[in-house]
Design a protein around this motif. Structure first.
Motif, PDB file in Angstrom:
ATOM      1  N   ASP A  11      51.015 -17.174 -46.680  1.00 15.06           N
ATOM      2  CA  ASP A  11      49.911 -17.133 -45.618  1.00 15.06           C
ATOM      3  C   ASP A  11      48.892 -18.324 -45.550  1.00 15.06           C
ATOM      4  O   ASP A  11      48.629 -18.800 -44.582  1.00 15.06           O
ATOM      5  CB  ASP A  11      49.024 -15.605 -46.074  1.00 15.06           C
ATOM      6  N   LEU A  12      48.551 -18.620 -46.752  1.00 12.77           N
ATOM      7  CA  LEU A  12      47.374 -19.456 -47.104  1.00 12.77           C
ATOM      8  C   LEU A  12      47.966 -20.846 -46.692  1.00 12.77           C
ATOM      9  O   LEU A  12      47.360 -21.644 -46.040  1.00 12.77           O
ATOM     10  CB  LEU A  12      47.047 -19.314 -48.632  1.00 12.77           C
ATOM     11  N   GLY A  13      49.097 -21.367 -47.154  1.00 10.04           N
ATOM     12  CA  GLY A  13      49.508 -22.420 -47.126  1.00 10.04           C
ATOM     13  C   GLY A  13      50.494 -22.685 -45.857  1.00 10.04           C
ATOM     14  O   GLY A  13      49.926 -23.634 -44.886  1.00 10.04           O
ATOM     15  N   TYR A  14      51.502 -22.070 -45.601  1.00 15.35           N
ATOM     16  CA  TYR A  14      52.156 -22.314 -44.511  1.00 15.35           C
ATOM     17  C   TYR A  14      51.749 -21.735 -43.072  1.00 15.35           C
ATOM     18  O   TYR A  14      52.304 -22.108 -42.214  1.00 15.35           O
ATOM     19  CB  TYR A  14      53.560 -21.761 -44.567  1.00 15.35           C
ATOM     20  N   HIS A  15      50.790 -20.608 -43.218  1.00 14.59           N
ATOM     21  CA  HIS A  15      50.355 -20.167 -41.925  1.00 14.59           C
ATOM     22  C   HIS A  15      48.834 -20.503 -41.530  1.00 14.59           C
ATOM     23  O   HIS A  15      48.639 -20.582 -40.525  1.00 14.59           O
ATOM     24  CB  HIS A  15      50.407 -18.726 -41.937  1.00 14.59           C
ATOM     25  N   VAL A  16      48.242 -20.930 -42.500  1.00 13.95           N
ATOM     26  CA  VAL A  16      46.739 -21.298 -42.277  1.00 13.95           C
ATOM     27  C   VAL A  16      46.502 -22.768 -42.611  1.00 13.95           C
ATOM     28  O   VAL A  16      45.930 -23.367 -41.480  1.00 13.95           O
ATOM     29  CB  VAL A  16      45.721 -20.296 -43.343  1.00 13.95           C
ATOM     30  N   VAL A  17      46.806 -23.157 -43.763  1.00 13.56           N
ATOM     31  CA  VAL A  17      46.238 -24.814 -44.179  1.00 13.56           C
ATOM     32  C   VAL A  17      47.407 -25.783 -43.633  1.00 13.56           C
ATOM     33  O   VAL A  17      46.746 -26.492 -42.939  1.00 13.56           O
ATOM     34  CB  VAL A  17      46.114 -24.718 -45.544  1.00 13.56           C
ATOM     35  N   TYR A  18      48.436 -25.512 -43.872  1.00 13.28           N
ATOM     36  CA  TYR A  18      49.452 -26.691 -43.281  1.00 13.28           C
ATOM     37  C   TYR A  18      49.453 -26.981 -41.816  1.00 13.28           C
ATOM     38  O   TYR A  18      49.498 -27.866 -41.362  1.00 13.28           O
ATOM     39  CB  TYR A  18      50.953 -26.473 -44.029  1.00 13.28           C
ATOM     40  N   PRO A  19      49.514 -25.701 -41.011  1.00  6.55           N
ATOM     41  CA  PRO A  19      49.670 -25.898 -39.697  1.00  6.55           C
ATOM     42  C   PRO A  19      48.388 -26.870 -39.026  1.00  6.55           C
ATOM     43  O   PRO A  19      48.446 -27.545 -38.306  1.00  6.55           O
ATOM     44  CB  PRO A  19      49.564 -24.786 -39.043  1.00  6.55           C
ATOM     45  N   GLN A  20      47.016 -26.365 -39.692  1.00  2.00           N
ATOM     46  CA  GLN A  20      45.969 -27.046 -39.204  1.00  2.00           C
ATOM     47  C   GLN A  20      45.817 -28.354 -39.670  1.00  2.00           C
ATOM     48  O   GLN A  20      45.384 -29.331 -38.877  1.00  2.00           O
ATOM     49  CB  GLN A  20      44.765 -26.147 -39.548  1.00  2.00           C
ATOM     50  N   ILE A  21      46.230 -28.768 -40.878  1.00  2.00           N
ATOM     51  CA  ILE A  21      46.008 -30.103 -41.381  1.00  2.00           C
ATOM     52  C   ILE A  21      47.096 -30.929 -40.917  1.00  2.00           C
ATOM     53  O   ILE A  21      46.878 -32.348 -40.771  1.00  2.00           O
ATOM     54  CB  ILE A  21      46.054 -29.899 -43.002  1.00  2.00           C
ATOM     55  N   PHE A  22      48.253 -30.459 -41.051  1.00  5.18           N
ATOM     56  CA  PHE A  22      49.328 -31.422 -40.924  1.00  5.18           C
ATOM     57  C   PHE A  22      50.107 -31.448 -39.206  1.00  5.18           C
ATOM     58  O   PHE A  22      50.570 -32.355 -39.013  1.00  5.18           O
ATOM     59  CB  PHE A  22      50.718 -31.298 -41.671  1.00  5.18           C
ATOM     60  N   ILE A  30      47.410 -27.819 -35.422  1.00  2.00           N
ATOM     61  CA  ILE A  30      47.282 -26.403 -34.531  1.00  2.00           C
ATOM     62  C   ILE A  30      45.969 -25.852 -34.871  1.00  2.00           C
ATOM     63  O   ILE A  30      45.297 -25.956 -36.006  1.00  2.00           O
ATOM     64  CB  ILE A  30      48.627 -25.629 -35.214  1.00  2.00           C
ATOM     65  N   PRO A  31      45.463 -25.397 -33.807  1.00  2.00           N
ATOM     66  CA  PRO A  31      44.012 -24.984 -33.842  1.00  2.00           C
ATOM     67  C   PRO A  31      43.892 -23.622 -34.415  1.00  2.00           C
ATOM     68  O   PRO A  31      44.935 -22.873 -34.664  1.00  2.00           O
ATOM     69  CB  PRO A  31      43.586 -24.910 -32.454  1.00  2.00           C
ATOM     70  N   ALA A  32      42.714 -23.389 -35.049  1.00  2.00           N
ATOM     71  CA  ALA A  32      42.388 -22.285 -35.939  1.00  2.00           C
ATOM     72  C   ALA A  32      42.445 -20.782 -35.180  1.00  2.00           C
ATOM     73  O   ALA A  32      42.749 -19.969 -35.713  1.00  2.00           O
ATOM     74  CB  ALA A  32      41.090 -22.247 -36.388  1.00  2.00           C
ATOM     75  N   ASP A  33      42.832 -20.877 -33.712  1.00  2.00           N
ATOM     76  CA  ASP A  33      42.843 -19.672 -32.802  1.00  2.00           C
ATOM     77  C   ASP A  33      44.295 -19.493 -32.466  1.00  2.00           C
ATOM     78  O   ASP A  33      44.277 -18.431 -31.957  1.00  2.00           O
ATOM     79  CB  ASP A  33      41.858 -19.575 -31.559  1.00  2.00           C
ATOM     80  N   ASN A  34      45.203 -20.218 -33.073  1.00  2.00           N
ATOM     81  CA  ASN A  34      46.294 -19.897 -32.765  1.00  2.00           C
ATOM     82  C   ASN A  34      46.841 -18.861 -33.457  1.00  2.00           C
ATOM     83  O   ASN A  34      46.459 -18.432 -34.663  1.00  2.00           O
ATOM     84  CB  ASN A  34      47.473 -21.136 -33.410  1.00  2.00           C
ATOM     85  N   PRO A  35      47.818 -17.753 -32.676  1.00  2.00           N
ATOM     86  CA  PRO A  35      47.922 -16.508 -33.466  1.00  2.00           C
ATOM     87  C   PRO A  35      48.538 -16.556 -34.606  1.00  2.00           C
ATOM     88  O   PRO A  35      48.204 -15.673 -35.570  1.00  2.00           O
ATOM     89  CB  PRO A  35      49.018 -15.917 -32.405  1.00  2.00           C
ATOM     90  N   MET A  36      49.518 -17.762 -34.918  1.00  2.00           N
ATOM     91  CA  MET A  36      50.262 -17.779 -36.230  1.00  2.00           C
ATOM     92  C   MET A  36      49.087 -17.990 -37.472  1.00  2.00           C
ATOM     93  O   MET A  36      48.918 -17.254 -38.465  1.00  2.00           O
ATOM     94  CB  MET A  36      51.075 -18.953 -36.394  1.00  2.00           C
ATOM     95  N   VAL A  37      48.115 -18.806 -37.147  1.00  2.00           N
ATOM     96  CA  VAL A  37      46.820 -19.030 -37.986  1.00  2.00           C
ATOM     97  C   VAL A  37      46.044 -17.890 -38.122  1.00  2.00           C
ATOM     98  O   VAL A  37      45.771 -17.451 -39.331  1.00  2.00           O
ATOM     99  CB  VAL A  37      46.160 -20.309 -37.571  1.00  2.00           C
ATOM    100  N   VAL A  38      45.743 -17.137 -37.150  1.00  2.00           N
ATOM    101  CA  VAL A  38      44.904 -16.178 -37.028  1.00  2.00           C
ATOM    102  C   VAL A  38      45.447 -15.126 -37.811  1.00  2.00           C
ATOM    103  O   VAL A  38      44.917 -14.374 -38.787  1.00  2.00           O
ATOM    104  CB  VAL A  38      44.395 -15.715 -35.492  1.00  2.00           C
ATOM    105  N   ASN A  39      46.751 -14.794 -37.623  1.00  2.00           N
ATOM    106  CA  ASN A  39      47.430 -13.724 -38.658  1.00  2.00           C
ATOM    107  C   ASN A  39      47.585 -14.170 -40.052  1.00  2.00           C
ATOM    108  O   ASN A  39      47.378 -13.176 -41.025  1.00  2.00           O
ATOM    109  CB  ASN A  39      48.947 -13.532 -38.055  1.00  2.00           C
TER     110      ASN A  39
END
Ligand SMILES: N[C@@H](CCC(=O)N[C@@H](CS)C(=O)NCC(=O)O)C(=O)O
Length: 351
Positions: free
Chosen positions: A127-138, A141-150
């Motif tokens: 959750d923390l790395g692969y769905h929240v932090v890495y998508p946004q940083i690398f 992907i915006p914070a409101d993307n469903p994957m990031v939100v979930n």
């Protein structure tokens, strides 16, 4: 955690080898940092080999011969190669610590640590790395993307679990001493520093995270991580300073001498009052000397479990020292780039 070798301080028969363990990794990578910390905290010599993911170093024939998954970290211990961070620390613990090198004094405690390790890697880190932090940083992907939100929803429940269960009544997740589970969890938690994510809703997690940051070698292993966090979020993560050692009690004769000095000071002061110096400052500017002396110490309370670096295990002395010396090789600061963050792009866990 300090030294876990042998369960007790540097057990006589359980020692790291005299040769260096080669660590192929990336200094900002969380699993690399977990293994690196484990090695240093347990007295292993480390020879770091930098793998630049942005240049595809992990996709070369040479690298995939070591790890077909093409991921860091990988270690080489003489002729033995091991990949996957948890497998690496288990291997080292079995080979050099008679299985006791992960913390926990008996099977029951060790199993509790295993439970947390499994949860940390398969659920929390995903959750923390692969769905929240890495998508946004690398991958931008915006914070409101469903994957990031979930992912954030899952991450917040994990922080709740840490706060209300694992850290409800103890200093570390499996008791009052740090174990390898704290190392893995804390390096994963550190990833939110790339986003300057606010952890204040979980005060016990914040305090625990500070405690783990005071464990031996955390600071040096996280240099590149701190710089990267600052670059990405504009904020350098806090690195608490270890508590200062208590000052020794002055000896009787020093106390007496001190008393005499105080007497002299008083006499001088009395004299000064009688004859004010011409250049004396106005009274409202003057700061009473006592104000300095009576200021309460603001040093943090020493961590109960903090252990001095000297307690670390020494390499076996029946083997010749490795050429690498006992300092880890200085590695280049490398940064992952969005276009190379395959995990984030693919939006699927690495495992
Ligand atoms: N489960 C693995 C995860 C390793 C991992 O995901 N490493 C990332 C860097 S943090 C990597 O090498 N990514 C390169 C890629 O996926 O191509 C472990 O714990 O060792």
């Amino acid at each position: 955690m300090g030294n876990l070798i042998g369960g007790k301080k540097g057990g006589a028969t359980n020692r790291p080898p005299a040769h260096a363990i080669v660590l192929h990794g990336l200094t900002i990578s969380a699993p690399t940092r977990a293994v690196w910390l484990y090695l240093l905290q347990n007295g292993f010599k480390v020879e770091m080999k930098a793998i630049d993911l942005t240049k595809g170093d992990n996709k070369t024939e040479e690298f995939t011969a070591m790890n077909p998954l093409g991921k860091v970290p990988v270690i080489q211990d003489g002729a033995t190669t091991v990949y996957e961070s948890q497998a690496i620390v288990r291997y080292l613990a079995k080979k050099y610590c008679q299985g006791k090198g992960l913390g926990g004094k008996d099977l029951a405690e060790q199993t509790k640590i295993d439970e947390v390790m499994c949860w940390a890697t398969t659920s929390f880190y995903m959750d923390l790395g692969y769905h929240v932090v890495y998508p946004q940083i690398f991958a931008g992907i915006p914070a409101d993307n469903p994957m990031v939100v979930n992912g954030e929803k899952g991450m917040r429940s994990s922080f709740d679990l840490l706060e209300k269960h694992y850290l409800a009544d103890k200093n570390f997740v499996c008791g009052n001493n740090a174990t390898v589970a704290d190392i893995f969890l804390a390096v994963y938690v550190s990833l939110v520093e790339w986003l300057a994510y606010d952890l204040s809703p979980w005060p016990k997690v914040v305090e625990w995270f500070r405690r783990v940051k005071l464990e031996p070698h955390w600071k040096e292993v996280h240099e590149a991580h701190r710089a990267f966090s600052k670059e990405k979020s504009g904020t350098e993560p806090e690195q608490p300073e270890p508590p200062k050692p208590a000052e020794p009690e002055p000896k009787a004769e020093e106390k007496a001498a001190d008393g005499d000095e105080k007497k002299d000071e008083k006499a001088e002061a009395a004299e000064g009052e009688a004859k004010p110096a011409e250049d004396a400052k106005p009274a409202d500017d003057a700061k009473p000397a006592e104000a300095e002396d009576t200021k309460p110490a603001d040093d943090p309370k020493p961590a109960e479990d903090a252990k001095p670096a000297e307690e670390e295990a020494k390499p076996a002395d029946d083997e010749k020292p490795a050429d690498g010396g006992d300092k880890p090789a200085v590695v280049e600061d490398q940064h992952l780039k969005p276009e190379d963050a395959t995990a984030a792009k693919d939006e699927k866990p690495a495992e």
